[in-house]
Design an enzyme around this catalytic site. Structure first.
Site, PDB file in Angstrom:
ATOM      1  N   LYS A 287       0.842  -1.199   0.000  1.00 58.22           N
ATOM      2  CA  LYS A 287       0.000   0.000   0.000  1.00 58.22           C
ATOM      3  C   LYS A 287       0.879   1.252   0.000  1.00 58.22           C
ATOM      4  O   LYS A 287       1.934   1.283   0.659  1.00 58.22           O
ATOM      5  CB  LYS A 287      -0.892  -0.036   1.237  1.00 58.22           C
ATOM      6  CG  LYS A 287      -1.904   1.080   1.363  1.00 58.22           C
ATOM      7  CD  LYS A 287      -2.756   0.818   2.611  1.00 58.22           C
ATOM      8  CE  LYS A 287      -3.783   1.893   2.859  1.00 58.22           C
ATOM      9  NZ  LYS A 287      -4.621   1.579   4.046  1.00 58.22           N
TER      10      LYS A 287
ATOM     11  N   SER B 247      -9.352   1.692   3.318  1.00 54.96           N
ATOM     12  CA  SER B 247      -8.506   2.495   2.463  1.00 54.96           C
ATOM     13  C   SER B 247      -7.511   1.668   1.649  1.00 54.96           C
ATOM     14  O   SER B 247      -6.911   2.180   0.712  1.00 54.96           O
ATOM     15  CB  SER B 247      -7.732   3.515   3.309  1.00 54.96           C
ATOM     16  OG  SER B 247      -6.827   2.877   4.189  1.00 54.96           O
TER      17      SER B 247
ATOM     18  N   SER C 138      -9.871  -0.895   7.243  1.00 52.86           N
ATOM     19  CA  SER C 138      -9.192  -0.628   5.974  1.00 52.86           C
ATOM     20  C   SER C 138      -8.421  -1.806   5.409  1.00 52.86           C
ATOM     21  O   SER C 138      -7.927  -1.732   4.281  1.00 52.86           O
ATOM     22  CB  SER C 138      -8.247   0.575   6.115  1.00 52.86           C
ATOM     23  OG  SER C 138      -8.991   1.755   6.186  1.00 52.86           O
TER      24      SER C 138
END
Length: 534
Positions: free
Chosen positions: A120, A200, A224
């Protein structure tokens, strides 16, 4: 209130020449779907099979890395245009060559040797940018790897690249669209391109589900990891806070942040977690009680549900009939596998939300400014970020604003009594008086609930349409959770979440693996432009 929905959903937690769309452009038609899904030699293969092929000399890490890079070009940049990968690692092929040379010389570092991994884009990994999706950090190249990235490199992985995310791990606006960032544009769900990938860790979820990498790493503060995994048909582990170091990760909350694996199988999640976890002097949460790091592979037990006591959180159901039906099927499968299943409830459900939100606002400002200063970022304070977004509103705020930034900026220091009281209240209500109380009341091994709803339509006008979830208590308590696919609604995946006490990852892996093997519910995505209603 809207911020409570946001808290329940997605708090986590210019090398990019990939030409992202700045907003939610129309998805490509279904004519692209066959090219996206057909004839990829490594589709749905797990780490064990990839390792076996490399051990037999049928495959090299370089060929595997090349294949994923080609797949990213075909599926992410073109074709369905998932927009999940924000940047590829310019050193990826060199790293793969080095791992192949080690294998040729008789040195295999472990089960992750030569396996390509996506990270990420809030995790430091040289030589790439770490931006949290923000154009303010589009030139920010940290000098060192995050601790977990160092651990992965020691385990022999190939860092394939970085994934898009909800900008600032979805802690910027009360009306955000999951998977959108100023730097990366809008990530799409590979099951239906007009549906949200959730956030996210949206890019990691979409990319791993679409077989753009073997496995990926996400981060979570509240949902997330679990939410994007569930809506993208993945397995994911949100570890106990303190199992995986947060060093080198752009933060939201030191109370709740953690990184975790996002994969297509429980076995792969266990292997990746083992490679990531470990004590780190730079993150004191990892230096608590003396704990031996377990070999998670030993807990991949098909009989792991036999004799288990499982509590169903029915209060976390009722928001979608297909999710409820899938959950009832999951309960039946768990019982058939030998577990005792009983209804359970969180005594304090719904009572910690305001305190959690207060904690996140305080900790976000303090933690972010510390990260920006220590990594010598182009901007150093929350005030500077707010001003940057105002000056660049056409690029950074075309769809939604920065209300959460402004609320965090108004907070004081971590010595404020309001913060200290909120932190104690949130952890107590979610932990000892919440999840732990529910487990202890009936001597349960774990609690289960639906992870979240099926993926909703991407809506840049109104933001996310979130209807429900079951993972929040573990996020606030700082305890582990694992999601596994359990069914579908109109072809959109839905997942179950297993939650246990702190440091219970080995037991949760046993339960999740047994459930996975009993149900085999994951179906690969078809890259449809929209769902089929018939």
């Amino acid at each position: 209130m809207r911020f409570l929905l946001l808290a329940a959903l997605t708090f986590g937690l210019l090398a990019c020449d990939r030409n992202p769309a700045p907003a939610a452009d129309a998805p490509h038609p279904d004519d692209d779907a066959p090219a996206a899904s057909a004839e990829f030699a490594f589709a749905e293969l797990d780490i064990a099979e990839l390792q076996a092929r490399m051990d037999r000399g049928e495959l090299s890490s370089r060929r595997l890395t090349e294949a994923y890079l080609e797949r990213i070009a075909a599926i992410d940049d073109a074709g369905p245009t998932l927009n999940a990968v924000i940047e590829t690692n310019p050193d990826a092929l060199a790293e793969a060559d080095a791992r192949d040379a080690e294998r040729e010389a008789g040195r295999v570092r472990g089960p992750m040797h030569g396996i390509p991994v996506l990270l990420k884009d809030n995790i430091d990994a040289t030589p790439m940018v770490n931006s949290a999706g923000s154009l303010a950090l589009a030139q920010h190249r940290p000098e060192d790897d995050a601790f977990l990235v160092g651990r992965l490199r020691e385990a022999g992985v190939v860092i394939l690249g970085k994934t898009n995310l909800s900008e600032w791990a979805n802690f910027r606006s009360t009306r955000s669209s999951s998977g959108w960032s100023g730097r990366g544009g809008q990530t799409r769900n590979p099951y239906a391109l007009d549906r949200s990938p959730c956030g996210s860790s949206a890019g990691t979820g979409s990319a791993v589900s679409a077989n753009l990498a073997a496995v990926g790493v996400g981060t979570e503060t509240d949902g997330s990891i679990i939410c994007p995994a569930a809506v993208n048909g993945l397995v994911a582990i949100k570890p106990t806070v303190g199992l995986v170091s947060r060093d080198g990760i752009i933060p939201i909350s030191r109370s709740q942040d953690t990184a975790g694996p996002m994969t297509r199988s429980v076995a792969d999640a266990a292997l990746l977690l083992a490679a990531m976890a470990g004590p780190d002097e730079a993150d004191t949460a990892t230096l608590g009680a003396d704990r031996e790091m377990p070999d998670y592979r030993r807990h991949l037990d098909e009989d792991g549900l036999r004799g288990a006591r499982i509590g169903v959180l029915r209060d976390a159901m009722g928001y979608h009939p297909d999710v409820d039906a899938a959950m009832e099927d999951a309960i039946a499968a768990i019982q058939a596998a030998g577990a005792v299943v009983t209804d359970a409830r969180i005594p304090t459900a719904g009572q910690w939300g305001n305190a959690e939100f207060e904690v996140l606002l305080y900790e976000f400002k303090a933690g972010l400014e510390q990260y920006l200063a220590e990594s010598d970022a182009p901007v150093q304070t929350m005030a500077e970020l707010i001003e940057y977004n105002q000056r660049n509103a056409a690029q950074e705020m075309p769809l939604f604003g920065q209300e959460l930034f402004e609320m965090a900026q108004a907070k004081g220091s971590l010595n404020d009594e309001a913060y200290l009281d909120a932190r104690e209240k949130a952890r107590r209500l979610a932990g000892p008086e919440g999840l732990e109380a529910a487990l202890q009341a009936q001597d349960l091994d774990a609690l289960i609930a639906p992870a979240t709803s099926p993926a909703w339509l991407i809506d840049p006008v109104n933001g996310d349409h979130f209807t429900g979830a079951g993972y929040g208590v573990a996020a606030v308590a700082g305890t582990p959770s694992i999601t596994v696919p359990m069914g579908e609604s109109f072809g959109l995946p839905v997942g179950i979440v297993f939650m246990g006490p702190a440091w219970s990852e080995p037991r949760l892996i046993e339960l999740a693996y047994a459930f996975e093997q009993a149900t085999l519910a994951r179906k690969p995505p078809r890259f449809l432009s929209t769902i089929e209603l018939e």
